[in-house]
Write a protein that holds these residues in place. Structure first.
Motif, PDB file in Angstrom:
ATOM      1  N   SER A   1      39.378 -72.270  22.358  1.00  0.00           N
ATOM      2  CA  SER A   1      40.840 -71.763  21.807  1.00  0.00           C
ATOM      3  C   SER A   1      41.266 -72.766  20.712  1.00  0.00           C
ATOM      4  CB  SER A   1      41.844 -71.733  22.770  1.00  0.00           C
ATOM      5  OG  SER A   1      42.431 -72.913  23.461  1.00  0.00           O
TER       6      SER A   1
ATOM      7  N   ARG B   1      44.944 -73.354  18.214  1.00  0.00           N
ATOM      8  CA  ARG B   1      46.166 -72.949  17.548  1.00  0.00           C
ATOM      9  C   ARG B   1      46.220 -73.499  16.104  1.00  0.00           C
ATOM     10  NH1 ARG B   1      49.793 -75.791  20.250  1.00  0.00           N
ATOM     11  NH2 ARG B   1      50.187 -77.031  18.554  1.00  0.00           N
TER      12      ARG B   1
ATOM     13  N   TRP C   1      52.934 -73.808  16.008  1.00  0.00           N
ATOM     14  CA  TRP C   1      53.369 -72.609  16.930  1.00  0.00           C
ATOM     15  C   TRP C   1      52.529 -71.325  16.530  1.00  0.00           C
ATOM     16  CZ3 TRP C   1      55.453 -68.245  15.419  1.00  0.00           C
ATOM     17  CH2 TRP C   1      55.919 -68.057  14.130  1.00  0.00           C
ATOM     18  N   THR C   2      52.574 -70.568  17.320  1.00  0.00           N
ATOM     19  CA  THR C   2      52.150 -69.032  17.022  1.00  0.00           C
ATOM     20  C   THR C   2      52.780 -68.070  18.090  1.00  0.00           C
ATOM     21  OG1 THR C   2      50.343 -67.622  16.937  1.00  0.00           O
ATOM     22  CG2 THR C   2      50.131 -69.228  18.565  1.00  0.00           C
TER      23      THR C   2
ATOM     24  N   GLY D   1      49.404 -68.630  23.118  1.00  0.00           N
ATOM     25  CA  GLY D   1      49.767 -69.673  22.118  1.00  0.00           C
ATOM     26  C   GLY D   1      48.567 -70.074  21.327  1.00  0.00           C
ATOM     27  N   VAL D   2      47.554 -69.034  21.371  1.00  0.00           N
ATOM     28  CA  VAL D   2      46.234 -69.224  20.831  1.00  0.00           C
ATOM     29  C   VAL D   2      46.163 -68.131  19.690  1.00  0.00           C
ATOM     30  CG1 VAL D   2      43.794 -68.668  21.071  1.00  0.00           C
ATOM     31  CG2 VAL D   2      45.079 -70.048  22.955  1.00  0.00           C
ATOM     32  N   ASP D   3      45.576 -68.719  18.451  1.00  0.00           N
ATOM     33  CA  ASP D   3      45.457 -67.971  17.211  1.00  0.00           C
ATOM     34  C   ASP D   3      43.963 -67.599  17.162  1.00  0.00           C
ATOM     35  OD1 ASP D   3      47.971 -68.133  15.675  1.00  0.00           O
ATOM     36  OD2 ASP D   3      47.679 -70.057  15.672  1.00  0.00           O
TER      37      ASP D   3
END
Length: 123
Positions: free
Chosen positions: A97, A99, A103-104, A109-111
């Motif tokens: 994962s 991020r 933040w996202t 909370g994973v981009d």
């Protein structure tokens, strides 16, 4: 697009060890955190471990705390997971994962996600 390249995985015996790594391509936006989540068939995806790239703060899932260790190589945009004292219940597909930034809004909370690698713990 950012690609996460996962390596490691395979078969281990209970009580054994295995290491995973995940490397990211070069980014134009600062990486905020990287780590690992896992998912077994019929079960929800769960946190394994994450590490913040600015502070090195780590977070571990309760099921792996004390057995797994996450670390990073910031210069290489890479994260490592040392898995020790493996248990049968650690069997799952492990997903790297990432991020971006601080933040996202995306789930967990994973981009970005890796494609997943299978870890099997069996005698």
């Amino acid at each position: 697009q950012e690609r996460l390249m996962e390596s490691g995985g395979g078969l281990a015996q209970p009580g054994g060890s295995m290491n995973l790594s995940c490397s990211a391509s070069r980014t134009v936006v600062r990486i905020g955190a990287m780590g690992w989540y896992r998912q077994a068939p019929g079960k929800q995806r769960e946190l394994v471990a994450t590490i913040e790239f600015d502070t090195n703060k780590t977070k571990y899932g309760e099921a792996v705390k004390g057995r797994f260790t996450i670390s990073k190589d910031g210069a290489e945009n890479r994260v490592y997971l040392q898995m020790r004292n493996l248990r049968v219940e650690d069997t799952a597909t492990y997903y790297c994962s990432q991020r971006m930034g601080s933040w996202t809004f995306r789930e967990y909370g994973v981009d970005h996600w890796g494609s997943g690698i299978l870890v099997t713990v069996s005698s």
